[in-house]
Each structure stands twice: as C-alpha cells, then as structure tokens.
Design a protein around this motif. Structure first.
Motif: not given
Length: 458
Positions: A118, A122, A127, A129, A213, A277
C-alpha cells in the motif's frame, strides 16, 4: 528421508542463502501463538521462482518436508516445521512486478508485505484492502485465506486473488487464473491454492485485485450497554444497506485492556469501531444513518474522526489490542482462537462464550469483525500451569462446538494448521477425506507442510 544430503545439495547451489545457524533456526521455530518451538533442519532464502522450484525438487528427491514462511504471524502453527525439514523463507522475494492501473490489478512476489504494497500504491489512487492486523506477507495471507477488519466491504483474500504462480510438490511451476476479472474455464485452481496453507505447493507470484482509494473516510467509536445491543445495531445497519468499510467489536475486557495499554479513556462497556469510505457527501450520509440506528440501540459516547491522524490512532488501538490484552497479564501466553457464525447468531455466540469463560475461570477478552460474524477470544494462560492450559483448550473446544451448532465454522480467518486440525472432521465430515485425496494426488510423498490441514497419513 535424507535431510543431510538435501541440505548439502542446496548448499552447493545456493551457498550462504542456506543457513543452519541457531539464530535462524530459532527465529523460524516459533509462532505468535502458544505452540512449542519447532526448529527446522535448515532455512533457505530463495530470490527467484526457479530457485524455489530447485529447492522443492531437491526436497522431493530426498522426501524432505518443505514449509513456506512469510513473516511468521500465522496463529495456528501453519509455518512451523513440526516434522523438521526445510523452511523456505520468502523475505527476499519481495518485489512488486507490475501495477496495472487501468485494470486495477497488481502482480507481485509473495514476500511483499501488505503495508509495503500500500505504500507503493499511494501515488496510483489504488489500494489493497485486506487487513488482518499484522503486517503479514501477501503470500502468507493468501495461503491462510486471510481476512480482517475490512472484509465486510472488500471481502477476503479469496475474493481478491486473481491468479497465482505455484511450485508444486514435484518442483513443477504452474500458473492458475488470468488477468481477467472472471473466468468459466475449468477447475478453479486459484481458489484451491488460496487457503491451502502450503500443503499443496509454494506460491511464488500473485496477481491481486485493487480498489480505488476512497475520496473521503470517516471513522467512529461508540459504546453500548450490552454486546447484544451492539450486534443488533450492526445487523440493522447492514439490513438498511449502509456500506460500512470496517465494523469491529470490543467487549468490556478488551476495552479495559486497551485503556491501560494505550492510555485511552473509553467507558468500560462494549464498543463498536467503524469506518465509512466514499465521497464526502456519501460518507456524511452513511455516518448520519449509522448514528440514527445506533441511537435506537442506546449507543453513547460517539467520537467521530475524519482527520488521518485520528483515524490512524483509532485503528492502531484496535490492531494493538492483542498486545494490550497480553500486557494485562504480564508473563502470560495466549491461546488465540476464532470462530465465525451467521450474524444473526453472533450475539448469542459471544454471550455464551463469555459466560463459559467466566465459569471455567479462563481470562479471555473478545474482539470481533462483527460485520461478517467473526470474533476472536484471546485466552491467557500461564505456561507453567498445565491445568490452566487444559481449561483454556477445553473452552476453545466448546467455542468451536458452539459455532458448529449455530451453523458456523471452526475458524473465520486464522485457518487450521495444527491448532484446529481436530475440528475438521466435525465440520466437514466426508468432505475432509476429499481434501486428503486432493493432497494425496498433488503431493503423494507428503512433503508440503506435512501434518497440517488435511487428515493425517497412516
């Protein structure tokens, strides 16, 4: 079994990357749980798939056991060499080979850890999870079919592995799966190796699904009067379609431990930790919806965190709960166990387990991935007290029996290894023998992580 000649052959080709030093053997002898040390005869550090194939082929010729090693964080003895042999440590096979941003996939070697992956992702907006808490290797997570705090939204390793490269028990290299998101072509060999705990082969390359993300993230912690209230809140939230990214339960004993360990001041009540999220507006709406549902279940002490550092502190507290629980009883070791039940039976399973542990006189704080019905009990024992160890193991056995009676499983994410081998017949019946037949077909000499997962050989 001709271990010495196998080691001599490997030394001649791999040199100093074959070690028999006491420090290396001791390092690879232990797990994070309660199992006794089991040092291998040697540890080998390959750097390529070809070297792994050579190692396995050599061991196959001499009928020497082969055990894969990622970071050693498995909890049921999966990576320990209880029958001796060669441990293959994948820490040097730690390269990310390709990030396909448009396809939202990554191809990498098994020694890459989830945090390193991860960190690398960036700048891509993507990403990975799956988060079991420990900074485990991706290969190890795949071999144990790991899960964790985000499974309620993103699934487990089973859902996120698209393709594998595997060295089989003969030293042959095979590939399973493709870069495509789905397939109807033949047996699902990828699924067979995910969760096989290294008993069928060694994974040397993986292709994983990635996810975008989230634009915004919001986390929260709140207290409830009872575990039943907290679980009922989770069920209602799921049934209302609120898309939680994480939702974790800590019982009173766990809360007490993290308060002491991390200097927190949470009320000594059952707590939920959750995370949403999405877009800023979506996250706000989800949080408000959850807040309304939680209020109906007498929740209190809401503490919302949208700043990265506040969220990090919250989940660091949760991930360190195991160490906090150990610190609550200095000198104790932990028998860490987990079960998974239908979510409608979760409150019953937890409350009955808590009552059972209290009556048995076993210290066992409980934490759970309540969004998918999975919870853990950290049973603290004094290694020098056989009676206490026996009480804890008996309580663990009753946990599994309770789970199976409620339509659940012996383990939601820790896997089988040797620690839960005795439960496989109860859960799978004749299906366990089918697993043994697959093992026999793919590993007739029983060199791949022997004594784990499948029925013992006569």
């Amino acid at each position: 079994m001709d271990t010495q000649n196998a080691i001599a052959e490997l030394l001649s080709s791999l040199g100093q990357r074959v070690t028999r030093s006491k420090s290396d053997l001791d390092l690879h002898a232990r797990s994070e749980s309660h199992f006794s040390a089991a040092p291998p005869d040697a540890v080998v550090y390959p750097e390529t798939t070809a070297e792994v194939a050579q190692i396995v082929a050599t061991c196959a010729r001499h009928r020497v056991p082969v055990v894969g090693w990622g970071t050693g964080t498995s909890l049921e003895g999966q990576a320990q060499a209880f029958q001796g042999g060669i441990v293959v440590d994948f820490s040097r096979m730690n390269r990310i080979l390709n990030v396909a941003q448009q396809d939202m996939t990554v191809t990498l070697q098994p020694g890459v850890t989830r945090e390193a992956l991860n960190d690398e992702l960036r700048a891509t907006g993507l990403f990975f999870p799956v988060d079991p808490g420990a900074n485990a290797s991706i290969g190890g997570m795949t071999s144990t079919r790991a899960s964790g705090t985000t499974a309620v939204r993103y699934g487990t390793m089973r859902d996120n592995v698209l393709a594998l490269e595997v060295v089989t028990a003969s030293g042959e290299v095979i590939r399973t799966g493709t870069q495509a998101r789905k397939s109807s072509s033949g047996y699902d060999l990828t699924g067979l190796f995910v969760g096989a705990e290294g008993t069928l082969g060694l994974i040397t390359e993986l292709t994983l699904r990635l996810h975008g993300q989230p634009e915004a993230i919001s986390a929260a912690v709140c207290a409830f009067e009872t575990v039943g209230d907290a679980v009922a809140c989770v069920i209602d939230t799921i049934q209302c379609g609120v898309p939680m990214a994480r939702i974790e339960l800590m019982d009173v004993d766990s809360v007490r431990a993290v308060n002491a360990y991390a200097g927190m001041k949470l009320p000594e009540k059952p707590h939920l930790l959750l995370e949403f999220h999405g877009s800023p507006a979506g996250v706000t709406e989800q949080a408000e919806s959850f807040g309304a549902i939680a209020a109906d279940h007498a929740a209190s002490g809401f503490d919302w965190a949208t700043r990265t550092e506040d969220r990090t502190a919250l989940w660091t507290m949760r991930h360190n709960a195991y160490y906090a629980i150990l610190a609550a009883r200095p000198g104790a070791r932990a028998i860490v166990t987990d079960i998974c039940v239908p979510i409608s039976r979760l409150a019953q399973a937890i409350e009955e387990t808590r009552t059972d542990l209290a009556e048995a006189g076993v210290d066992g704080p409980i934490l759970g991935h309540v969004g998918d019905g999975n919870f853990h009990a950290v049973l603290l024992v004094d290694d020098s007290d056989p009676a206490e160890i026996e009480r804890a193991k008996a309580a663990s056995d009753r946990m599994v029996a309770r789970s199976l009676a409620l339509g659940g499983t012996a383990t939601g994410e820790h896997g089988i290894g040797v620690g839960k081998l005795d439960y496989m017949q109860r859960e799978h019946g004749a299906g366990w023998a089918v697993m043994g037949a697959i093992k026999q077909a793919l590993d007739p000499d029983n060199i791949m992580n022997p004594g784990k997962l499948v029925p013992p050989r006569n």
